[in-house]
Structure formats: C-alpha cells, structure tokens
Scaffold this active site. Structure first.
Site, PDB file in Angstrom:
ATOM      1  N   HIS A  28      67.510 -58.041 -15.871  1.00  0.00           N
ATOM      2  CA  HIS A  28      66.746 -58.129 -17.121  1.00  0.00           C
ATOM      3  C   HIS A  28      67.687 -58.049 -18.325  1.00  0.00           C
ATOM      4  CE1 HIS A  28      63.315 -56.094 -14.688  1.00  0.00           C
ATOM      5  NE2 HIS A  28      62.992 -57.367 -14.818  1.00  0.00           N
ATOM      6  N   LYS A  52      49.361 -49.828 -10.165  1.00  0.00           N
ATOM      7  CA  LYS A  52      48.575 -48.593 -10.059  1.00  0.00           C
ATOM      8  C   LYS A  52      49.475 -47.365  -9.958  1.00  0.00           C
ATOM      9  CE  LYS A  52      45.045 -51.426  -8.365  1.00  0.00           C
ATOM     10  NZ  LYS A  52      45.823 -52.654  -8.136  1.00  0.00           N
ATOM     11  N   ARG A 101      64.882 -66.291 -10.348  1.00  0.00           N
ATOM     12  CA  ARG A 101      65.994 -65.919  -9.482  1.00  0.00           C
ATOM     13  C   ARG A 101      66.147 -66.922  -8.347  1.00  0.00           C
ATOM     14  NH1 ARG A 101      63.564 -60.035  -9.185  1.00  0.00           N
ATOM     15  NH2 ARG A 101      61.860 -61.494  -8.998  1.00  0.00           N
ATOM     16  N   SER A 139      63.249 -54.832  -9.717  1.00  0.00           N
ATOM     17  CA  SER A 139      62.818 -53.447  -9.938  1.00  0.00           C
ATOM     18  C   SER A 139      62.324 -52.837  -8.630  1.00  0.00           C
ATOM     19  CB  SER A 139      61.700 -53.395 -10.983  1.00  0.00           C
ATOM     20  OG  SER A 139      62.143 -53.934 -12.204  1.00  0.00           O
TER      21      SER A 139
END
Ligand code: PNS
Length: 169
Positions: A28, A52, A101, A139
C-alpha cells in the site's frame, strides 16, 4: 476529449485510494507514494463496516497511515462509510486508485470499477501495480503470519510492526 468525463483534465486532481487497510502494508505504501507522483492529493480512505472482526479499529488504521506519511503533505487519511462514489463526490475527487497484484485480483476489481462507473460516469478508476517485490504482500497474510509468531518486518512499516506485536502479545 471525451464528453463523458466531468473534468476534462487530471491536473489538480484529488485521488482516493480506498480499502480496508487492516493494516496498511509496504505494498500500500508503495502505491500511495507512486500515486503522489501522479496526483496532487491522495486521500487514503479507510472503509468502515467492512470486516466483522478487524485486527485494528478504523481509528488505529488511520493513525498508522497518518504517522507513516506525516512528512508528506499530499497524503491524507480518513474514513468513509456508505458508497465509495458518494464519498468521492463529497471530497470533489474524480479518481479512484486500486492496486493490482495478480490476475486473481482482476475479476473483482473489474466488476467494482464498472459498477462504480455505472453509478458515477465521471469518476475514473486507475489501476496501479506496486513494486514486484510486494506481489505476495496482503493485509490478510500479514495478520496470519503475525498471529503465528512469524516475522512481518519486510511486509509492514516499523510503526505498524510495533502495533501488530502489541496486539498479539
Ligand atoms: O481493498 P479492500 O479491502 O478490498 O476494499 C474494498 C472497498 C472498501 C474499496 C470496497 O468494498 C468499497 O468500495 N466499499 C464501499 C461500498 C461501495 O461503494 N460499494 C460499491 C462498490 S461496487
């Protein structure tokens, strides 16, 4: 020039880089830096109500991005809710930045870009590739690795590494 664009030039353009950023990775960071070489202002927009069970709160994610880019006036970080295109209109931005990517990213990204264009024809999605060094970084991978005690120092900024270590301590 195309008649479809709201603004017929990309000078003085605000670009929005949306995502979950839970947490921001070196991939990022690379994309944000590349974007600031093209656009005048880059707003990193952290989506709320996405996952969530996030590792970091939206506030923590924004703080990390702000800390990393504290020296770069052209990078802003904030949260958004609801439709991405509504947020762009609110910020007077005409460009969405997304990273690609691998081919596996393409289908979802293509669908999202076309949906956003249908909703707001004047907003363009720009796809960028990060350095090939970061092709495998996400991530999700960072969190999995860190949760199992793996070394994530090559995948995130030192500030983020510190915060992840604290989470899993
Ligand atoms: O990088 P991510 O985590 O996959 O981010 C996805 C994100 C937040 C950019 C996307 O889900 C989004 O734009 N959400 C906001 C809601 C919205 O506008 N949905 C319509 C897009 S088709």
């Amino acid at each position: 020039m195309s008649h479809h664009l709201i603004n017929d030039s990309y000078h003085n353009t605000i670009a929005v880089f949306p995502g979950s950023f839970d947490p921001v990775t070196v991939g990022h960071i690379d994309l944000i830096e590349r974007s600031t070489a093209v656009f005048d202002e880059v707003i990193v927009a952290v989506a709320c109500n996405q996952e969530k069970t996030p590792l970091f709160t939206v506030k923590e994610r924004i703080e990390m991005i702000k800390d990393i880019f504290s020296e770069n006036q052209r990078v802003k970080a904030e949260t958004f809710g609801g439709l991405l295109i509504d947020y762009l209109v609110k910020r007077d931005a005409h460009v969405i930045i997304r990273g690609l990517r691998a081919v596996s990213d393409f289908e979802y990204e293509f669908q999202m870009a076309l949906m956003n264009r249908k909703l707001a024809p004047g907003i363009e999605t720009f796809f960028m590739t990060s350095s090939a060094l970061y092709t495998y970084v996400s991530s999700r991978i960072v969190k999995e690795l860190a949760s199992l005690g793996g070394d994530v120092s090559d995948l995130v900024h030192p500030l983020v590494e510190e915060k992840i270590k604290a989470k899993y301590a």
